[in-house]
Design an enzyme around this catalytic site. Structure first.
Site, PDB file in Angstrom:
ATOM      1  N   HIS A 127       0.796  -1.225   0.000  1.00 40.48           N
ATOM      2  CA  HIS A 127       0.000   0.000   0.000  1.00 40.48           C
ATOM      3  C   HIS A 127       0.829   1.277   0.000  1.00 40.48           C
ATOM      4  O   HIS A 127       0.273   2.372  -0.145  1.00 40.48           O
ATOM      5  CB  HIS A 127      -0.978  -0.010   1.186  1.00 40.48           C
ATOM      6  CG  HIS A 127      -2.312   0.585   0.887  1.00 40.48           C
ATOM      7  ND1 HIS A 127      -3.398   0.456   1.714  1.00 40.48           N
ATOM      8  CD2 HIS A 127      -2.734   1.347  -0.168  1.00 40.48           C
ATOM      9  CE1 HIS A 127      -4.436   1.108   1.190  1.00 40.48           C
ATOM     10  NE2 HIS A 127      -4.054   1.655   0.050  1.00 40.48           N
ATOM     11  N   ASP A 169      -9.621  -0.047   4.519  1.00 44.52           N
ATOM     12  CA  ASP A 169      -8.440  -0.675   5.118  1.00 44.52           C
ATOM     13  C   ASP A 169      -8.751  -1.083   6.554  1.00 44.52           C
ATOM     14  O   ASP A 169      -9.528  -0.412   7.239  1.00 44.52           O
ATOM     15  CB  ASP A 169      -7.287   0.357   5.128  1.00 44.52           C
ATOM     16  CG  ASP A 169      -5.896  -0.270   5.077  1.00 44.52           C
ATOM     17  OD1 ASP A 169      -5.686  -1.291   5.760  1.00 44.52           O
ATOM     18  OD2 ASP A 169      -5.033   0.286   4.378  1.00 44.52           O
ATOM     19  N   HIS A 173      -6.318  -0.924   8.491  1.00 46.58           N
ATOM     20  CA  HIS A 173      -5.289  -0.086   9.123  1.00 46.58           C
ATOM     21  C   HIS A 173      -5.449   1.372   8.705  1.00 46.58           C
ATOM     22  O   HIS A 173      -6.052   1.672   7.676  1.00 46.58           O
ATOM     23  CB  HIS A 173      -3.897  -0.569   8.686  1.00 46.58           C
ATOM     24  CG  HIS A 173      -3.664  -2.035   8.899  1.00 46.58           C
ATOM     25  ND1 HIS A 173      -3.863  -2.956   7.905  1.00 46.58           N
ATOM     26  CD2 HIS A 173      -3.272  -2.717   9.992  1.00 46.58           C
ATOM     27  CE1 HIS A 173      -3.599  -4.168   8.376  1.00 46.58           C
ATOM     28  NE2 HIS A 173      -3.241  -4.059   9.646  1.00 46.58           N
ATOM     29  N   ASP A 226      -2.749   3.490   8.115  1.00 50.17           N
ATOM     30  CA  ASP A 226      -1.645   3.891   7.218  1.00 50.17           C
ATOM     31  C   ASP A 226      -1.297   5.365   7.402  1.00 50.17           C
ATOM     32  O   ASP A 226      -0.973   6.069   6.443  1.00 50.17           O
ATOM     33  CB  ASP A 226      -2.000   3.579   5.754  1.00 50.17           C
ATOM     34  CG  ASP A 226      -2.179   2.083   5.505  1.00 50.17           C
ATOM     35  OD1 ASP A 226      -1.901   1.277   6.421  1.00 50.17           O
ATOM     36  OD2 ASP A 226      -2.610   1.715   4.398  1.00 50.17           O
ATOM     37  N   HIS A 230       4.436   0.874   4.038  1.00 47.75           N
ATOM     38  CA  HIS A 230       3.004   0.676   3.706  1.00 47.75           C
ATOM     39  C   HIS A 230       2.093   1.146   4.842  1.00 47.75           C
ATOM     40  O   HIS A 230       0.884   1.269   4.631  1.00 47.75           O
ATOM     41  CB  HIS A 230       2.699  -0.772   3.285  1.00 47.75           C
ATOM     42  CG  HIS A 230       2.636  -1.776   4.398  1.00 47.75           C
ATOM     43  ND1 HIS A 230       1.984  -2.981   4.273  1.00 47.75           N
ATOM     44  CD2 HIS A 230       3.167  -1.781   5.639  1.00 47.75           C
ATOM     45  CE1 HIS A 230       2.099  -3.688   5.397  1.00 47.75           C
ATOM     46  NE2 HIS A 230       2.817  -2.970   6.236  1.00 47.75           N
ATOM     47  N   ASP A 249      -7.394  -1.568   0.281  1.00 46.25           N
ATOM     48  CA  ASP A 249      -6.473  -2.561   0.833  1.00 46.25           C
ATOM     49  C   ASP A 249      -7.291  -3.829   1.049  1.00 46.25           C
ATOM     50  O   ASP A 249      -8.299  -3.802   1.780  1.00 46.25           O
ATOM     51  CB  ASP A 249      -5.906  -2.016   2.152  1.00 46.25           C
ATOM     52  CG  ASP A 249      -4.851  -2.914   2.785  1.00 46.25           C
ATOM     53  OD1 ASP A 249      -4.951  -4.151   2.635  1.00 46.25           O
ATOM     54  OD2 ASP A 249      -3.946  -2.371   3.445  1.00 46.25           O
ATOM     55  N   ASP A 292      -7.060  -6.127   2.856  1.00 48.68           N
ATOM     56  CA  ASP A 292      -7.231  -6.565   4.255  1.00 48.68           C
ATOM     57  C   ASP A 292      -8.411  -5.889   4.948  1.00 48.68           C
ATOM     58  O   ASP A 292      -8.683  -6.175   6.110  1.00 48.68           O
ATOM     59  CB  ASP A 292      -5.931  -6.434   5.045  1.00 48.68           C
ATOM     60  CG  ASP A 292      -5.509  -5.004   5.356  1.00 48.68           C
ATOM     61  OD1 ASP A 292      -6.356  -4.114   5.441  1.00 48.68           O
ATOM     62  OD2 ASP A 292      -4.280  -4.799   5.534  1.00 48.68           O
ATOM     63  N   GLU A 341      -2.212  -5.059  -1.714  1.00 53.31           N
ATOM     64  CA  GLU A 341      -1.867  -5.959  -0.597  1.00 53.31           C
ATOM     65  C   GLU A 341      -2.353  -7.397  -0.797  1.00 53.31           C
ATOM     66  O   GLU A 341      -2.527  -8.140   0.167  1.00 53.31           O
ATOM     67  CB  GLU A 341      -2.370  -5.413   0.764  1.00 53.31           C
ATOM     68  CG  GLU A 341      -1.741  -4.078   1.156  1.00 53.31           C
ATOM     69  CD  GLU A 341      -0.356  -4.160   1.798  1.00 53.31           C
ATOM     70  OE1 GLU A 341       0.135  -5.302   1.991  1.00 53.31           O
ATOM     71  OE2 GLU A 341       0.242  -3.105   2.062  1.00 53.31           O
TER      72      GLU A 341
HETATM   73  C1  DIR Z   1       1.173  -1.198  11.256  1.00 54.66           C
HETATM   74  C2  DIR Z   1       0.589  -2.175  10.244  1.00 54.66           C
HETATM   75  N1  DIR Z   1       0.235  -0.135  11.551  1.00 54.66           N
HETATM   76  C3  DIR Z   1       2.493  -0.611  10.724  1.00 54.66           C
HETATM   77  N2  DIR Z   1       0.205  -1.517   9.079  1.00 54.66           N
HETATM   78  C4  DIR Z   1      -0.285  -2.128   7.988  1.00 54.66           C
HETATM   79  O1  DIR Z   1       3.401  -1.378  10.485  1.00 54.66           O
HETATM   80  O2  DIR Z   1       2.577   0.596  10.578  1.00 54.66           O
HETATM   81  N3  DIR Z   1      -0.787  -1.454   7.009  1.00 54.66           N
HETATM   82  N4  DIR Z   1      -0.296  -3.433   7.878  1.00 54.66           N
HETATM   83  O3  DIR Z   1      -1.429  -1.963   5.952  1.00 54.66           O
HETATM   84 MN    MN Z   2      -3.190  -0.303   3.796  1.00 57.00          MN
HETATM   85 MN    MN Z   3      -4.108  -2.763   5.774  1.00 56.62          MN
END
Ligand code: DIR
Ligand code: MN
Ligand code: MN
Ligand code: MN
Length: 299
Positions: free
Chosen positions: A95, A122, A124, A126, A139, A226, A228, A271
């Site tokens: 991402h 998402d 998350h 991000d 990402h 995303d 996920d 992703e």
């Molecule tokens: C977590 C995971 N917040 C990081 N982030 C992800 O690593 O900054 N984003 N998986 O898609």
């Molecule tokens: Mn993402």
């Molecule tokens: Mn995500």
């Protein structure tokens, strides 16, 4: 629509390898053919050049300069597609590419004097900057950069920046935020719909609000999806699965509502990790969802 597909086989933004194979997986699942069958003109431009991870030294935030180069090329692509009145469709890849795809769409809109709305689907947020991120994974940082924060090599890709104003940004599907991201959402007043909002109010109401936020005062909406955000029971082949995501039907309905709105200027589908998938189930689901987003109707 004139749909311009580009792949970004990049896994430099994530810890886990494998999302660089996402574009191939979605092409194997027939993405171009599915959109053509809906009556769109579809041109697949192949992949943006991405350095192989094994050719680079370092990890995490040390990949930011290489990612910024990929994002610069991607931003030039999406800007040129939007200038021509086409719809860019970006197949990821991790991402971190969103810092480029969205910046290019924003640049083309700014040339017409219009602001860009952004819907970020998402699990998350991000929303990290290189300073706030514990993992260092880029990402986890694209949205902060689109708001003009963080490293200027990513934050400066939209001309004039920032790519998106906080008031035109909305999240849908959140269920895994780090403490600095929670603090930022509260402090900056970012509009964010969590899975609890979807549980309590239903996807239809949440998505209507999201579209209202992203279209008010903007020239259109980029949708960054995303994979996920969908529950890993349906979408196991993703870089960072988090239980408790959108159901298959909620995900389709979200895409159908986007299609009905006619507000979508471009889309990322990112992703997808074929290594963690069952057969090519998640990429096939992604292509089904893209068909819904691009106007597939049952009747
Ligand atoms: C977590 C995971 N917040 C990081 N982030 C992800 O690593 O900054 N984003 N998986 O898609
Ligand atoms: Mn993402
Ligand atoms: Mn995500
Ligand atoms: Mn405004």
């Amino acid at each position: 629509r004139d749909v311009h597909v580009v792949g970004v086989p990049m896994d430099l933004g994530a810890s886990r390898r494998g999302v660089d194979m996402g574009p191939s997986a979605m092409r194997l699942a027939g993405v171009a053919e599915r959109l053509r069958a809906l009556g769109h003109a579809v041109e697949d431009h192949g992949n943006v050049r991405v350095p192989d991870r094994t050719s680079l030294t370092g990890s995490g935030r040390e990949f930011l300069p290489a990612i910024a180069q990929v994002c610069e090329e991607l931003a030039a692509f999406t800007a040129s597609v939007v200038r021509r009145g086409g719809t860019p469709l970006i197949l990821g890849g991790d991402h971190s590419l969103g810092a480029g795809s969205v910046a290019g769409v924003a640049t083309a809109l700014a040339e017409r004097g219009e602001a860009l709305g952004l819907i970020w689907l998402d699990a998350h947020g991000d929303l990290h900057t290189p300073e706030s991120s514990a993992s260092g994974n880029v990402h986890g940082m694209p949205v902060a950069h689109l708001l003009g924060l963080g490293d200027p090599r990513l934050a400066g890709l939209a001309k004039p920046g920032p790519a998106v104003k906080a008031e035109h940004l909305v999240f849908v599907g959140l269920r895994d935020l780090d403490p600095p991201e929670q603090a930022f959402i509260r402090q900056a007043g970012i509009r964010a719909f969590t899975m609890r909002d979807i549980d309590e109010r239903g996807l239809r109401a949440v998505m209507s609000d999201a579209l209202e936020i992203a279209t008010r005062g903007t020239g259109g909406v980029h949708v960054s999806c995303d994979a996920d955000w969908i529950d890993p029971a349906e979408a196991p082949g993703v870089g960072t699965p988090v239980r408790g995501g959108a159901t298959l039907r909620e995900a389709h309905l979200a895409m159908e509502i986007l299609a009905d709105s006619d507000a979508m200027l471009g889309m990322d589908l990112v992703e997808i990790n074929p290594i963690l998938d069952r057969r090519n189930h998640t990429a096939e689901l992604a292509v089904d969802l893209l068909a819904s987003a691009f106007g597939r109707r049952i009747i």
